[in-house]
Design a protein around this motif. Structure first.
Motif, PDB file in Angstrom:
ATOM      1  N   ASP A  17      44.872  43.316  40.766  1.00 41.50           N
ATOM      2  CA  ASP A  17      44.493  43.720  39.408  1.00 41.50           C
ATOM      3  C   ASP A  17      44.392  42.510  38.485  1.00 41.50           C
TER       4      ASP A  17
ATOM      5  N   ASN B 200      41.209  40.753  39.284  1.00 44.58           N
ATOM      6  CA  ASN B 200      40.084  41.538  38.779  1.00 44.58           C
ATOM      7  C   ASN B 200      39.907  41.324  37.280  1.00 44.58           C
TER       8      ASN B 200
ATOM      9  N   GLU C 232      38.529  44.142  46.560  1.00 40.74           N
ATOM     10  CA  GLU C 232      38.703  44.904  45.324  1.00 40.74           C
ATOM     11  C   GLU C 232      38.551  44.068  44.055  1.00 40.74           C
ATOM     12  N   VAL C 233      38.620  42.745  44.164  1.00 39.72           N
ATOM     13  CA  VAL C 233      38.725  41.937  42.946  1.00 39.72           C
ATOM     14  C   VAL C 233      37.456  41.960  42.098  1.00 39.72           C
ATOM     15  N   VAL C 234      36.343  42.433  42.650  1.00 40.47           N
ATOM     16  CA  VAL C 234      35.106  42.495  41.861  1.00 40.47           C
ATOM     17  C   VAL C 234      34.658  43.930  41.608  1.00 40.47           C
TER      18      VAL C 234
ATOM     19  N   ASN D  47      34.708  46.921  39.572  1.00 39.49           N
ATOM     20  CA  ASN D  47      35.052  47.441  38.252  1.00 39.49           C
ATOM     21  C   ASN D  47      33.777  47.900  37.553  1.00 39.49           C
TER      22      ASN D  47
ATOM     23  N   LYS E 226      36.213  53.243  40.597  1.00 37.41           N
ATOM     24  CA  LYS E 226      36.324  52.132  39.650  1.00 37.41           C
ATOM     25  C   LYS E 226      34.961  51.628  39.197  1.00 37.41           C
TER      26      LYS E 226
END
Length: 648
Positions: free
Chosen positions: A180, A183, A238-240, A242, A267
């Motif tokens: 998170d 991100n 997951e880091v991108v 959003n 997301k």
């Protein structure tokens, strides 16, 4: 010059302007506030013996202007600084007592963009990417940079941090906390217009890191440590993910990453283009259904969705209820899509493309869709389009409808006439010829026809020649597959009737021996606009040479394995037409083409970027091919010779 004639020197040009304002107006504050980097204001009070008290107080009061010394540039990209000052406040930063043409300068705009103007030595030492400064022409020493620092691999620090914990729940909690933070850092540091590019680079880096991590496994490897590291690496996907992400194609990423993508669909609420590909390939699970439904329900801006095999009536209902701007929907081979989804589809008023091939939607349902969606232009392949036309005709809905593309088969003359009347705006037709149809001139009524694909017919017997003679002037793409009665004069007819032709495909056509060429019909130069040629025909070398001798603008050539093309053919063609615009050449087989042919092609076709299937050229040995690959690599040539054996 001892006595210069001063009176001969003209005064320099000057410009003076003034404005008269009411002192009570506050518009001047807007002007001052718009000049964000002004840090000095001069006030002139004409005919005033005393400075007004209000002005003295205003100038002496404390303000939001601070001068800081010994500030490092790295402090400006720290996460705490970005969160507390850029995201949450209003900040201007500018170097003072520096000269932009010769000193190192830094600025931060109100939008949060970091701008550097650096000397050449400082620019190189920092390892940044930028551009030459406006002042570079003076000293050749100035560079500008407005980029964010490159993303580095962060998996190792995260793995190290997780090793301090033994509770599985704590490990998961710490991992997601780290993700998170990453991100948020990327979302706050990267300008929105660069986010798509950055996200792709990050996902490619994760993909490469996964492969690299896999190779570290050996039989003696600590399985627990390996799985922890692998879990961290995969989770970096997951880091991108959003709301800033606008489009994503799941088919580009390995399956080990796709589960993470599916799990985080909710997301990505800002998505406009979503390609889920074939999803599970028909092996649906409740988890995937849940992720898809929850994810799509929040995508209010979605314009394009592809979900083959696994789409259901429930998914389409969610799309109809939550995606008002959807324009393209591909649910090919999804048997769980039935007529029950029709009411939801009719809510998609902006739908232009709907792929329903091999679904359970009936001709009755398709007829309802065509009547209810007036912007629909493409329904993909529909083998029972005859039934759709019948349903429309029986219901009294005679159109005209807005379809631009039709891909079907088995239309007899009466249905073909109804098609022409109901869909007058058709630009593309893919028609598998029915034996009952002996006159394709029915299609001449389609004024907008630009792309024509015909399968299993006779060029003369089914009046294809007459069709092209009437409508060929607008045709830019022609595909003939399993077409009989083709000879050299047919190619001449095509070249004369279709002067704007850009793409020509001949696949398994029955070529006849060439008769005498009627050159009197060559009123225009043949194939002058042809850019793409796909030729899968047995032993029709003369016909092929005729096309390539004249196609001066050809860019893409794909030749089959039995065309009979030889080195002498290439010599003959290049002598007349050097094919200067050729970019891609794929020849699946040749009996004698060799490295001499390759050298000849490279010498003439200066734009050639792809030269494929050299392994099947019998005149090239494996050793020669290996040396050629090394030659390309060592000289950094922009030439791709990887074999693909791809088919049209």
């Amino acid at each position: 010059m001892l006595c210069p004639e001063v009176f001969n020197f003209k005064a320099p040009e000057s410009h003076f302007s003034s404005q008269k304002r009411n002192p009570n107006e506050r518009n001047h504050l807007n002007t001052v506030n718009s000049l964000i980097y002004n840090h000095l204001v001069s006030v002139i009070l004409p005919d005033a013996s005393k400075v007004p008290e209000s002005l003295t107080q205003a100038l002496s009061n404390d303000c939001d202007y601070y001068k800081l010394k010994n500030v490092k540039i790295s402090d400006f990209v720290a996460r705490d600084f970005i969160v507390n000052f850029i995201n949450s406040g209003n900040l201007y930063v500018l170097s003072v007592n520096t000269r932009i043409d010769c000193d190192n300068c830094v600025a931060i705009t109100p939008e949060g963009q970091l701008i550097l103007s650096l000397s050449k030595s400082e620019y190189q030492s920092l390892g940044l990417e930028g551009q030459v400064s406006h002042f570079h022409h003076r000293t050749q020493e100035r560079y500008n940079d407005a980029e964010t620092p490159a993303l580095v691999s962060l998996s190792s620090p995260i793995v190290t941090k997780l090793q301090y914990y033994h509770d599985p729940q704590k490990i998961v909690s710490v991992l997601y906390s780290c993700l998170d933070c990453l991100n948020e850092l990327l979302a706050s540091s990267v300008p929105y217009y660069l986010y798509e590019k950055m996200a792709r680079e990050v996902l490619n880096a994760v993909k490469g890191l996964i492969e690299k991590t896999k190779k570290t496994y050996y039989p003696h490897t600590n399985m627990s440590a390996f799985l922890t590291e692998m879990n961290v690496v995969v989770s970096l996907t997951e880091v991108v993910l959003n709301p800033l992400l606008k489009q994503i194609d799941f088919t580009e990423w390995p399956k080990i990453m796709r589960y993470v993508l599916y799990k985080n669909l909710s997301k990505m609420t800002g998505l406009e283009v979503l390609n889920l590909g074939s999803s599970t390939g028909g092996w649906r699970t409740s988890d995937y259904d849940k992720y898809i439904v929850e994810g799509i329900s929040g995508m209010k801006h979605l314009r394009s969705l592809c979900l083959c095999f696994d789409c259901t009536d429930q998914v389409i209902q969610v799309v109809g209820d939550n995606c008002p701007f959807i324009q393209c929907l591909d649910v090919t081979s999804s048997r769980s899509v039935t007529d029950r989804s029709i009411p939801s589809l009719l809510k998609c008023n902006h739908l232009r493309e709907l792929q329903l091939h091999r679904t359970s939607v009936t001709p009755v349902g398709l007829a309802q869709i065509l009547r209810g969606l007036d912007k629909l232009q493409d329904i993909g392949r529909c083998d029972d389009f005859r039934g759709v036309i019948k349903m429309l005709h029986q219901s009294g809905a005679c159109g005209p409808f807005g379809l631009r593309k039709i891909h079907t088969r088995g239309l007899y003359p009466e249905i073909l006439r109804l098609l022409v009347d109901m869909f007058p705006k058709v630009e593309y037709i893919n028609l598998f010829h029915d034996e009952q149809v002996t006159d394709l001139t029915i299609l001449t009524s389609l004024d907008c026809l630009k792309e024509l694909k015909l399968l299993s017919c006779a060029f003369y017997g089914d009046y294809v020649k007459q069709l092209l003679e009437v409508r060929g002037c607008n045709i830019i793409s022609l595909h003939l597959e399993h077409v009989e009665e083709v000879d050299l004069n047919v190619l001449i007819d095509i070249s004369q009737f279709c002067p704007r032709l850009k793409s020509l495909v001949l696949y398994n056509c029955d070529f006849m021996d060439s008769s005498e060429i009627n050159t009197s019909r060559l009123k225009v130069q043949p194939f002058q606009n042809l850019e793409k040629l796909f030729w899968m025909v047995d032993c029709a070398r003369t016909h092929l040479e005729f096309i390539l001798l004249h196609a001066v603008n050809i860019r893409n050539i794909h030749l089959g394995s039995s065309t009979g093309i030889t080195h002498s053919s290439i010599v003959n063609i290049l002598t007349v037409n050097p094919m200067k615009h050729l970019e891609e050449l794929r020849i699946l087989y040749s009996s004698d083409m060799s490295m001499k042919t390759v050298e000849l092609l490279l010498a003439n076709c200066t734009n050639l970027r792809v030269l494929s299937e050299l392994e099947s050229w019998q005149g090239i040995s494996m050793e020669e091919l290996k040396n050629f690959k090394q030659h390309i690599y060592s000289n950094n040539f922009d030439l791709d010779i990887r074999p693909t054996l791809s088919y049209y």
